[in-house]
Design an enzyme around this catalytic site. Sequence first.
Site, PDB file in Angstrom:
ATOM      1  N   GLY A 172       0.825  -1.205   0.000  1.00 24.36           N
ATOM      2  CA  GLY A 172       0.000   0.000   0.000  1.00 24.36           C
ATOM      3  C   GLY A 172       0.857   1.251   0.000  1.00 24.36           C
ATOM      4  N   GLY A 173       0.376   2.276   0.719  1.00 23.39           N
ATOM      5  CA  GLY A 173       1.102   3.540   0.765  1.00 23.39           C
ATOM      6  C   GLY A 173       2.482   3.418   1.360  1.00 23.39           C
ATOM      7  N   GLY A 407      23.126   9.860 -31.400  1.00 21.27           N
ATOM      8  CA  GLY A 407      22.765  10.554 -30.167  1.00 21.27           C
ATOM      9  C   GLY A 407      23.294   9.859 -28.933  1.00 21.27           C
ATOM     10  N   ALA A 408      23.473   8.541 -29.006  1.00 28.34           N
ATOM     11  CA  ALA A 408      23.995   7.798 -27.865  1.00 28.34           C
ATOM     12  C   ALA A 408      25.428   8.234 -27.547  1.00 28.34           C
ATOM     13  CB  ALA A 408      23.935   6.306 -28.140  1.00 28.34           C
TER      14      ALA A 408
END
Length: 520
Positions: A172-173, A407-408
């Site tokens: 949960g939280g 771009g790498a």
Amino acid sequence: MSEIQKAIDKLMDNRQTARMGGGQKAIDKQHEKGKYTARERIAMLLDEGSFEEFDMFVTHRCYDFGMDAKHTFGDGVVTGYGTIAGRLVYVFAQDFTVTAGSLSISLADKICKVMDMAVRNGAPCIGLNDSGGARIQEGVNALAGYANIFQRNVMASGVIPQISAIFGPCAGGAVYSPALTDFIIMRRETSNMFLTGPKVVKTVTGEDVTQEQLGGANMHTTKSGVAQFAVDSEEEGLKLIRDLLSYMPQNYTALVPDQPCTDDIARKEDILNEIIPDNPNKPYDMMEVIKAIVDNGEFLESAAPYAKNIITGFARFNGQSVGIIANQPKFMAGVLDINASRKAARFVRFCDAFNIPLVTLVDVPGFLPGTAQEYGGVITHGAKLLFAYCEATVPKVTVTLRKAYGGAYIVMSSKHIRGDVNYAWPTAEIAVMGASGAVEVLHAKALSAFENKEDKAKFVAEKEQEYRDKFSNPYNAARYGYIDDVIEPRNTRFRVIRALESLRNKRLENPAKRHNNIPL
């Protein structure tokens, strides 16, 4: 017996009661599950005799649903400070023997106090998680307690190192506190993390899934990337915390203490002169390169089973702690994809936040193509890694071993994004793309005119060789100053150490701002 002695005896009795947590029966049950108690974990984690406890006598403040009859000293968490290898740390350990370690507002207040002290005193904060979640009887107060902890996790981020170990349930939280910390360690079989459990999943989606499949250590370290480490025992996890902290400073204003180095800084590794295959499409193991150049071959890899096409972890050069990021040609040719970009970006940002220099080893053919990647937002995720390197102000040393395409090339700590010292091996290929793809683009018209297959193949071979002659070496990039030097592979250790030494007093600040807007 004097009144003073009676008061002292009562104190001793209360301390003993508090140390028993939920009682011997609950402790035995914890041991039967193969789990240690909160106090046993703290004793194993910290230097012997160094632990100083806070808030031993805190109890919950809930009187609904019969809780007024159930008050236990400590209220399900043990908090305080101690030392690891002589260095101050703050710690909280949830106690499953007390109401399953469920979180009350009192328990949360104890955790918040120790986190506040860690920030004020500039020391790491370690959380040992083993809890059934929010204490339902407290309603919104339990939720408020979680929120108070989360706020402190965020405020402490980048100020002090935060490490979470999950040794039991975390659902949960409750999962958001570990998720906000720097590193998560999970124990296999006994730990889990998920927002909604198997029963809810079955009700909502119809899926049949076990706790281990849904949120176990192996899942989170291989598929989700939520956790960086999976261990087989609590002893292994606690030792790992000690090892991790040895590579980190106390806080963002401090440097990591150097360790004595017995490894020759000028040690040559002849194996590196031969490790790159003649065939540019043949893989090799980047881990062999890393272990050959770092002190004593010691490398603490982070998130090893996740996004194996990129390696992240800690090592030392001449006793100085560094973060290493390296493409791994052994997996997916070392290509960058969504998961690799996220993994490396987070690691780079951690190192930059805590003054840990970055050593980047490059062999990357580009970003992974395909609809799955584009639909998944590879542009944004790749931009995270670009952003992290551009933003980083710590010393950055880069060595390009083989491919650095498109771009790498830019993203992997190139000179253009403030790489301080950029070396290349003679085998480095720095170009927009590989020879085959380049010829198809550059000579598209000529290729379409060929009718004879043999003539076309001969033309392609000639043009590919022409392209390789120009770009399958590092000298074109070196000509423009984008590579500071071309180095002999076996001398890599010595050159990296010299570069790091020269950058010890580096000073670089980014423009003043409220905060940046990293492409999340």
